[in-house]
Design an enzyme around this catalytic site. Structure first.
Site, PDB file in Angstrom:
ATOM      1  N   CYS B  36       0.830  -1.204   0.000  1.00 15.99           N
ATOM      2  CA  CYS B  36       0.000   0.000   0.000  1.00 15.99           C
ATOM      3  C   CYS B  36       0.863   1.253   0.000  1.00 15.99           C
ATOM      4  O   CYS B  36       0.346   2.360  -0.115  1.00 15.99           O
ATOM      5  CB  CYS B  36      -0.905   0.047   1.222  1.00 15.99           C
ATOM      6  SG  CYS B  36      -1.732  -1.481   1.543  1.00 15.99           S
ATOM      7  N   CYS B 105      -4.978   5.818   4.986  1.00 14.15           N
ATOM      8  CA  CYS B 105      -3.858   5.009   4.512  1.00 14.15           C
ATOM      9  C   CYS B 105      -2.550   5.378   5.184  1.00 14.15           C
ATOM     10  O   CYS B 105      -1.729   4.525   5.468  1.00 14.15           O
ATOM     11  CB  CYS B 105      -3.730   5.129   3.004  1.00 14.15           C
ATOM     12  SG  CYS B 105      -3.135   6.719   2.462  1.00 14.15           S
TER      13      CYS B 105
END
Lengths: 389, 125
Positions: B36, B105
């Protein structure tokens, strides 16, 4: 601090000569090219001169050039324009449109939209360098296919596609061939007739012209459904008052490209190669894209254990403008589709840096940029839990 | 300068506080996933239930680096129970906000700190 611009693939400064030629059409020659008075005629003549200049650059005829608002519109117009004229081929077994998985979003999103309208699209894979295999194009074509759209050169990794081979295949199979040449046009001489290209997209601001203007070359005989309806400009194909200053700028920009394309390409290649040679001295740094079949001005790197947004922001602090394919800098938070298509893992794609050169780039800049990158990469790796040495 | 980030974020990104490793850490916590684009490790030294030293290592974007740096500043000299209460929102607020897209995130620092505290507690039962 002196700014170093290495993001010419994103946009270029307007050339001084282009700017000068545009000025009167913003100030004194402001007539509507469609008007019959002398101010209108003056503007009309300028638009037609620009059309001639654009046509000359790609060896097309004047009446094969349609002015648009830029690369995105040109791509949309070429693909949707052809698709809407071939609606009867929807619903068959074969693919209607063949494209690649590394196209610009202007092409990919247009194709996705057409899929929602019932068209079948084949997204061809690419090899590790980003090259489309012409045999794949051949295999994918069927009696239901009416369009192949493959970019001339990729905007991220700079890979140049086998346009000549693909053109031969589409011609033999009587299928239209569109290419997005937005990145290629300023450094690769293009002869649309020799390459069997039926439709080609151009953007002004990538070739030292103003933003908000572009062109679509459509070979005589290619039938397009207009996207813009209105006053019937451009032979009823693209309505909307002519953006005279923009069009004049694009025309001049094309004329200048034609004059200096070979010198520009030679100089940029030499700068690019020296940049690549230097940057690859950095431990665990890699070049994305093809070592030779790449745009003269494109260098695309990746560095392990660091992230591209951080790298670019730190470069910006040093006055250096670059770009990244890292997910963290994208609006969708997804790694670049191009980097994934060439087989990179998301964590590899995160550490990418695109440096694209242009007419103002110098040798001195190359060495400064190399020094700064090595220091920043070292700093970020020192911070990174993925870097253990 | 950077339209996306607050000045405070850029300050911590440019000059992160307490960056590095603690070799003989009492607790270590790692969260995130390189896939990610964010991975962070927090190291803590604990004495009498107080965090006496804290350091971080982070792979990620400017937001990830800035939140790591900020949490070390907030948590230093706090008791474990105080430190455990630090939330993602606390970190973002102290940085004068984060772009909405980065809130989930890249705002992992409070999770990494909790992981480090849990690691300490497990080892010192």
């Amino acid at each position: 601090m002196k700014k170093i611009y290495m993001d010419y693939a994103a946009s270029t400064p307007v050339d001084e000569k282009v700017f000068e030629e545009m000025l009167p059409f913003l100030k004194t020659s402001y007539g509507n090219p469609s008007s019959i008075h002398s101010l209108g005629v003056e503007a009309f003549d300028a638009v037609e001169e620009a059309r001639e200049r654009v046509a000359k650059l790609i060896h097309a005829k004047d009446d094969e050039i349609i002015f648009t608002s830029g690369g995105t519109e040109s791509d949309n117009f070429a693909i949707k324009g052809v698709a809407y004229k071939n609606k009867d081929k929807r619903g068959g077994k074969g693919y209607n449109i063949i494209t690649s998985s590394i196209e610009h979003p202007a092409v990919l999103e247009t194709c996705k939209h057409l899929e929602s309208q019932g068209f079948k699209v084949r997204y061809l894979p690419v090899d590790k360098y980003g090259i489309v295999n012409p045999d794949d194009v051949k295999t994918a074509i069927s009696k239901d296919t009416f369009l192949v759209t493959i970019m001339f050169a990729n905007n991220e990794i700079g890979t140049i596609e086998p346009i000549e081979e693909i053109g031969k295949i589409t011609k033999k199979n009587d299928v239209l061939f569109h290419t997005d040449a937005v990145q290629a046009i300023s450094t690769i001489p293009i002869d649309v007739k020799g390459l069997n290209i039926d439709l080609l997209s151009i953007s002004s601001h990538k070739i030292y012209g103003p933003k908000g203007c572009g062109a679509l070359y459509a070979r005589k005989g290619v039938k397009l459904q207009p996207l813009m309806h209105g006053g019937g400009h451009e032979g009823k194909l693209r309505s909307g008052t002519y953006n005279t200053p923009g069009i004049v700028g694009l025309g001049k920009a094309c004329e200048i490209v034609k004059e200096r394309i070979s010198t520009d390409a030679k100089n940029l290649k030499s700068l690019r190669d020296s940049l690549i040679k230097n940057v690859l001295k950095i431990e665990e740094s890699y070049l994305n894209g093809h070592p030779e079949k790449r745009l003269a001005n494109n260098a695309h790197f990746r560095f392990s254990a660091i992230e591209g947004e951080s790298l670019n922001l730190m470069l910006d602090d040093e006055g250096i403008a670059g770009a990244t394919g890292s997910a963290c800098s994208s609006k969708k938070l997804q790694a670049s589709h191009v980097l994934i298509a060439i087989g990179l893992k998301p964590e590899e794609a995160h550490g990418s840096l695109r440096l694209s050169l242009g007419r103002q780039s110098t040798k001195e800049e190359i060495s400064i940029v190399y020094e700064k990158i090595s220091k920043i990469v070292e700093k970020l790796r020192y911070m990174s839990p993925l870097w253990n040495r | 300068m950077c339209p996306m980030y607050s000045e405070k974020v850029m300050e911590h990104f440019r000059n992160p506080k307490n960056m590095g490793e603690i070799k003989d850490a009492d607790g270590v916590g790692t969260v995130g996933n390189p896939t990610c684009g964010d991975l962070m490790t927090i190291y803590i030294k604990v004495k009498d239930d107080v965090i006496t030293d804290i350091k971080f290592k982070t792979f990620g974007c400017a937001a990830a680096i800035a939140t790591s740096s900020m949490i070390t500043e907030i948590a230093k000299n706090k008791t474990l129970s105080e430190a455990q209460k630090i939330t993602r929102d606390n970190v973002a607020e102290k940085l004068d906000g984060l772009p909405p897209i980065k809130m989930h995130c890249s705002n992992l620092a409070s999770d990494a700190l909790k992981a480090a505290i849990n690691d300490y507690k497990k080892k010192h039962k």
